[in-house]
Design an enzyme around this catalytic site. Structure first.
Site, PDB file in Angstrom:
ATOM      1  N   CYS B 113       3.167  -0.907   5.414  1.00 13.86           N
ATOM      2  CA  CYS B 113       1.833  -1.363   5.800  1.00 13.86           C
ATOM      3  C   CYS B 113       1.381  -2.386   4.778  1.00 13.86           C
ATOM      4  CB  CYS B 113       0.902  -0.156   5.789  1.00 13.86           C
ATOM      5  SG  CYS B 113      -0.831  -0.527   5.920  1.00 13.86           S
ATOM      6  N   CYS B 116      -4.301  -4.007   5.036  1.00 14.55           N
ATOM      7  CA  CYS B 116      -5.537  -4.606   5.488  1.00 14.55           C
ATOM      8  C   CYS B 116      -6.355  -3.460   6.077  1.00 14.55           C
ATOM      9  CB  CYS B 116      -5.306  -5.771   6.437  1.00 14.55           C
ATOM     10  SG  CYS B 116      -4.791  -5.303   8.062  1.00 14.55           S
ATOM     11  N   SER B 117      -7.354  -3.749   6.855  1.00 15.36           N
ATOM     12  CA  SER B 117      -8.252  -2.669   7.253  1.00 15.36           C
ATOM     13  C   SER B 117      -7.589  -1.676   8.207  1.00 15.36           C
ATOM     14  CB  SER B 117      -9.513  -3.250   7.883  1.00 15.36           C
ATOM     15  OG  SER B 117      -9.161  -4.153   8.886  1.00 15.36           O
ATOM     16  N   CYS B 118      -6.355  -1.952   8.607  1.00 15.87           N
ATOM     17  CA  CYS B 118      -5.689  -1.048   9.545  1.00 15.87           C
ATOM     18  C   CYS B 118      -5.110   0.187   8.878  1.00 15.87           C
ATOM     19  CB  CYS B 118      -4.567  -1.769  10.258  1.00 15.87           C
ATOM     20  SG  CYS B 118      -5.097  -3.350  10.856  1.00 15.87           S
TER      21      CYS B 118
END
Lengths: 126, 209
Positions: B113, B116-118
């Site tokens: 990953c 980011c905001s995910c």
């Protein structure tokens, strides 16, 4: 950073969310803001009473602007206090912080999803 | 905080990465303070890591423990993780498009990953520091077995390794295998052995004592 620094902070700064072991955080960025504050304290940039004063001031300001004061936004105020002290102590101007924030935003926009987001000099130019 | 949560939903361009307004400001501070020599990013990471178990609701461990004890829930989780987790009243909602991938003796799953905001921190808690390092990430894709060995996870040659890269559309939760020797354990006790690393596939649940 030592546990002693954390103990001093929790003793001197009201409202830090804690459990029986010490500070707790709702999201990773809160812990990052906390860590930066500890590091700057260790560098002697401010005292804990100075920090507590600035934080209280930011909380007051936010409440005047309609912050619900439920404790949910504690670290938002913490972040605002940190930005303010960094500027007041002459470490970096508010404008530099804004430009850097915009550069990160630009870096996000040009980074395809799945690639690490990294800041480049060119991110500062448009 | 409200702005933080709203930010990544109103932008429908999923081709690029996103950070919330708050995350942008925190990154900006760290960048400026690092450039000026006031902070050392590695030292900051060490402080944050020390709070690993104190960040976020860490719902993932409870979800995994439930899946280990409740076959119907497990099936629902594998079918639609977001929906299944939504049925657990005591667990705060997770973002859309969360996919649970199950480890079996034949297949091990690992998630990378870009933070980011995910990144589903409400499930997984603090992300590992190495997520930020591009060499590690590319190696995880090219040589997952080697990366796992670095983390102390040795799998037999017969175990296939699948690497999942989170995207704006999908985030992943690894459902690790229940450790031997935990028969009859309560959900609460099982949740204790579910580590962050076991839910991203770079570790295994703690062994039963």
């Amino acid at each position: 950073m030592t546990n002693a620094t954390v103990s001093q902070a929790t003793a001197a700064v009201p409202g830090i969310p804690q459990d029986q072991d010490g500070p707790v955080f709702k999201e990773p960025w809160e812990a990052q803001a906390f860590a930066m504050t500890l590091a700057l304290y260790d560098r002697g940039l401010f005292t804990w009473s100075e920090w507590a004063g600035t934080l209280a001031d930011e909380i007051k300001r936010a409440q005047a602007a309609g912050d619900p004061d439920t404790g949910e936004t504690y670290y938002s105020h913490w972040l605002a206090a940190l930005e303010r002290l960094v500027a007041e102590k002459g470490v970096a101007t508010t404008e530099t912080l804004h430009r850097t924030r915009d550069a990160w935003d630009h870096a996000c926009d040009r980074t395809p999803h799945g690639q690490p987001i990294e800041l480049r000099a060119s991110d500062f130019h448009d | 905080m409200a702005q933080d949560h709203d930010h990544h939903h109103h932008d429908h361009d999923h081709e690029h990465s996103e950070l919330s307004e708050t995350q942008l400001r925190v990154r900006a501070l760290e960048t400026v303070l690092t450039e000026k020599g006031y902070v050392d990013p590695a030292a900051l990471d060490a402080i944050v890591e020390a709070y690993e178990t104190k960040i976020g609701p860490r719902n993932g461990a409870r979800v995994v423990a439930r899946a280990w004890t409740d076959p119907a829930f497990k099936q629902a989780l594998l079918d639609d993780a977001t929906k299944a987790i939504g049925t657990l009243g005591h667990v705060s909602r997770v973002g859309d498009h969360l996919i649970a991938v199950e480890n079996t003796p034949q297949r091990h799953n690992m998630v990378v990953c870009t933070l980011c905001s995910c990144y589903p921190w409400e499930m997984l808690g603090l992300p590992p520091v190495w997520y930020k390092a591009s060499p590690y990430r590319s190696r995880a894709v090219k040589d997952p077995r080697g990366v796992l060995a670095d983390f102390g996870v040795t799998l037999t040659k017969d175990t296939e390794i699948r690497v999942w890269d989170s995207t704006a559309e999908t985030r992943f939760l690894v459902l690790p295998m229940r450790p031997a020797g935990t028969e009859g354990w309560s959900e609460e006790r099982l949740a204790e052995v579910v580590t962050r690393d076991s839910m991203i596939g770079t570790g295994l649940p703690k062994a039963a004592p």
